[in-house]
Design an enzyme around this catalytic site. Structure first.
Site, PDB file in Angstrom:
ATOM      1  N   ASP A  44       7.533  19.778-114.417  1.00  0.00           N
ATOM      2  CA  ASP A  44       7.661  18.383-113.979  1.00  0.00           C
ATOM      3  C   ASP A  44       7.692  17.434-115.184  1.00  0.00           C
ATOM      4  O   ASP A  44       7.823  16.215-115.020  1.00  0.00           O
ATOM      5  CB  ASP A  44       6.603  17.990-112.944  1.00  0.00           C
ATOM      6  CG  ASP A  44       5.190  18.156-113.446  1.00  0.00           C
ATOM      7  OD1 ASP A  44       5.003  18.584-114.598  1.00  0.00           O
ATOM      8  OD2 ASP A  44       4.248  17.860-112.677  1.00  0.00           O
ATOM      9  N   SER A  45       7.654  18.008-116.403  1.00  0.00           N
ATOM     10  CA  SER A  45       7.969  17.229-117.611  1.00  0.00           C
ATOM     11  C   SER A  45       9.431  16.786-117.561  1.00  0.00           C
ATOM     12  O   SER A  45       9.872  15.996-118.397  1.00  0.00           O
ATOM     13  CB  SER A  45       7.711  18.050-118.875  1.00  0.00           C
ATOM     14  OG  SER A  45       8.489  19.223-118.864  1.00  0.00           O
ATOM     15  N   ASP A  82       7.768  24.036-111.233  1.00  0.00           N
ATOM     16  CA  ASP A  82       6.551  23.264-110.955  1.00  0.00           C
ATOM     17  C   ASP A  82       6.604  22.624-109.577  1.00  0.00           C
ATOM     18  O   ASP A  82       7.640  22.069-109.191  1.00  0.00           O
ATOM     19  CB  ASP A  82       6.439  22.109-111.962  1.00  0.00           C
ATOM     20  CG  ASP A  82       5.470  22.395-113.086  1.00  0.00           C
ATOM     21  OD1 ASP A  82       4.662  23.332-112.966  1.00  0.00           O
ATOM     22  OD2 ASP A  82       5.525  21.664-114.090  1.00  0.00           O
ATOM     23  N   LYS A 112       4.621  27.005-110.046  1.00  0.00           N
ATOM     24  CA  LYS A 112       3.399  26.714-110.807  1.00  0.00           C
ATOM     25  C   LYS A 112       2.746  25.483-110.188  1.00  0.00           C
ATOM     26  O   LYS A 112       3.440  24.559-109.769  1.00  0.00           O
ATOM     27  CB  LYS A 112       3.718  26.454-112.280  1.00  0.00           C
ATOM     28  CG  LYS A 112       2.520  25.983-113.111  1.00  0.00           C
ATOM     29  CD  LYS A 112       2.782  26.058-114.591  1.00  0.00           C
ATOM     30  CE  LYS A 112       3.528  24.892-115.172  1.00  0.00           C
ATOM     31  NZ  LYS A 112       2.869  23.574-115.026  1.00  0.00           N
ATOM     32  N   GLU A 114      -0.937  22.827-110.620  1.00  0.00           N
ATOM     33  CA  GLU A 114      -2.017  22.439-111.532  1.00  0.00           C
ATOM     34  C   GLU A 114      -3.365  22.432-110.821  1.00  0.00           C
ATOM     35  O   GLU A 114      -3.460  22.042-109.660  1.00  0.00           O
ATOM     36  CB  GLU A 114      -1.757  21.025-112.083  1.00  0.00           C
ATOM     37  CG  GLU A 114      -0.527  20.926-112.961  1.00  0.00           C
ATOM     38  CD  GLU A 114      -0.334  19.534-113.560  1.00  0.00           C
ATOM     39  OE1 GLU A 114      -1.219  18.663-113.390  1.00  0.00           O
ATOM     40  OE2 GLU A 114       0.703  19.336-114.207  1.00  0.00           O
ATOM     41  N   GLU A 181      -3.343  24.513-121.097  1.00  0.00           N
ATOM     42  CA  GLU A 181      -2.820  23.356-121.834  1.00  0.00           C
ATOM     43  C   GLU A 181      -3.930  22.590-122.536  1.00  0.00           C
ATOM     44  O   GLU A 181      -4.922  22.189-121.916  1.00  0.00           O
ATOM     45  CB  GLU A 181      -2.048  22.427-120.876  1.00  0.00           C
ATOM     46  CG  GLU A 181      -1.464  21.223-121.614  1.00  0.00           C
ATOM     47  CD  GLU A 181      -0.406  20.448-120.832  1.00  0.00           C
ATOM     48  OE1 GLU A 181      -0.062  20.845-119.695  1.00  0.00           O
ATOM     49  OE2 GLU A 181       0.082  19.441-121.388  1.00  0.00           O
TER      50      GLU A 181
HETATM   51  O1  KIV Z   1       5.886  20.401-116.927  1.00  0.00           O
HETATM   52  C1  KIV Z   1       5.844  21.064-117.971  1.00  0.00           C
HETATM   53  O2  KIV Z   1       6.801  21.079-118.767  1.00  0.00           O
HETATM   54  C2  KIV Z   1       4.649  21.819-118.244  1.00  0.00           C
HETATM   55  C3  KIV Z   1       4.343  22.091-119.686  1.00  0.00           C
HETATM   56  C4  KIV Z   1       2.897  22.073-119.929  1.00  0.00           C
HETATM   57  C5  KIV Z   1       4.956  23.351-120.167  1.00  0.00           C
HETATM   58  O3  KIV Z   1       3.948  22.191-117.362  1.00  0.00           O
END
Ligand code: KIV
Length: 256
Positions: A44-45, A82, A112, A114, A181
């Site tokens: 989600d970056s 993500d 993924k 968080e 992270e």
């Molecule tokens: O969203 C992202 O790019 C991440 C980074 C920490 C790799 O989760």
């Protein structure tokens, strides 16, 4: 043959480091895959590519749109996507709906999410029982920016134990790997030794089972990047120069 979550676990057992990068479109995905990257994350970056201030505004539809393009470019790497902010925190059912859409609509192999104790541990177990591979993400979790800032996490003994226990609980819930992270290297080492699933570090020192960078940071494309990131080239400067040279040639009648 495409890399699987099980392959990553085998590589941890063999001590073979895992190379991971993020991607947001077909072109970069193809470049990364051809260069032999093991795991491609549509993180989600993506927020930075879309011009958002942080990761919170990114929607599930935006993630899916970009992940479909990345899927077309990735043939070999494990493709993980993500789940963005508030598309999984409400309930395990909401998480299943979001993760299901990601797998069905993009062809990615895993998601993924968080966070850890206790809600996300239950959510991970729920997704895994439904057949969805999940990568955990502990330490600095950027979706909690308004609670945690972007500071290093797990610095005190107590805070470190919390991160370690979250990682263990997520592994027990069935996560196939753990992104660590911005935590101290000593804590990342402890977690890496304790877990049987691979740890993938970013700003977590050299002792993880693999490393990930945001590709925009690696290429020098980001306007701002975290202190632990490393740029291997300066594409912002190179692109600016190429565009200026083109502009000059056009203005001076030298091109075409
Ligand atoms: O969203 C992202 O790019 C991440 C980074 C920490 C790799 O989760």
């Amino acid at each position: 043959m495409a890399i699987t979550p099980q392959q990553l676990i085998k590589w941890k057992q063999q001590g073979r480091p895992i190379v991971a990068l993020t991607a947001w479109d077909y072109v970069f995905a193809q470049l990364l895959d051809n260069a032999g990257v093991d795991l491609v994350l549509v993180g989600d970056s993506l927020a930075t590519i879309l011009g958002y201030e942080n990761t919170l505004p990114v929607t599930l539809d935006e993630m899916i749109h970009h992940a479909k393009a990345v899927r077309r470019g990735v043939k070999n790497a494990l493709l993980v996507v993500d789940l963005p902010f508030l598309t999984y925190q409400e309930s395990s059912g909401q998480a299943l709906h979001s993760a299901g859409r990601v797998l069905k609509e993009t062809g990615a192999q895993a998601v993924k999410l968080e966070g850890g104790y206790p809600a996300m541990v239950e959510t991970v177990a729920y997704l895994v029982q439904a057949g969805i591979p999940v990568m955990g993400h502990v330490g600095l979790t950027p979706q909690s920016i308004h609670q945690l800032g972007l500071r290093q996490q797990g610095k005190t003994k107590e805070a470190g134990e919390k991160v370690l226990n979250e990682a263990i609980a997520l592994q027990q819930a069935g996560a196939f790997s753990m992104l660590l992270e911005h935590i101290p290297a000593s804590l990342a080492l402890q977690i890496t030794q304790k877990l049987t699933i691979p740890t993938i570090g970013i700003g977590a020192g050299v002792n993880c089972d693999g490393q990930i960078l945001v590709t925009a940071d690696l290429l020098g494309l980001s306007e701002h990047q975290p202190p632990f990131a490393k740029s291997y080239t300066d594409l912002r400067a190179q692109i600016a120069l190429a565009v200026q040279n083109f502009g000059q040639d056009v203005r001076e009648g030298k091109f075409p």
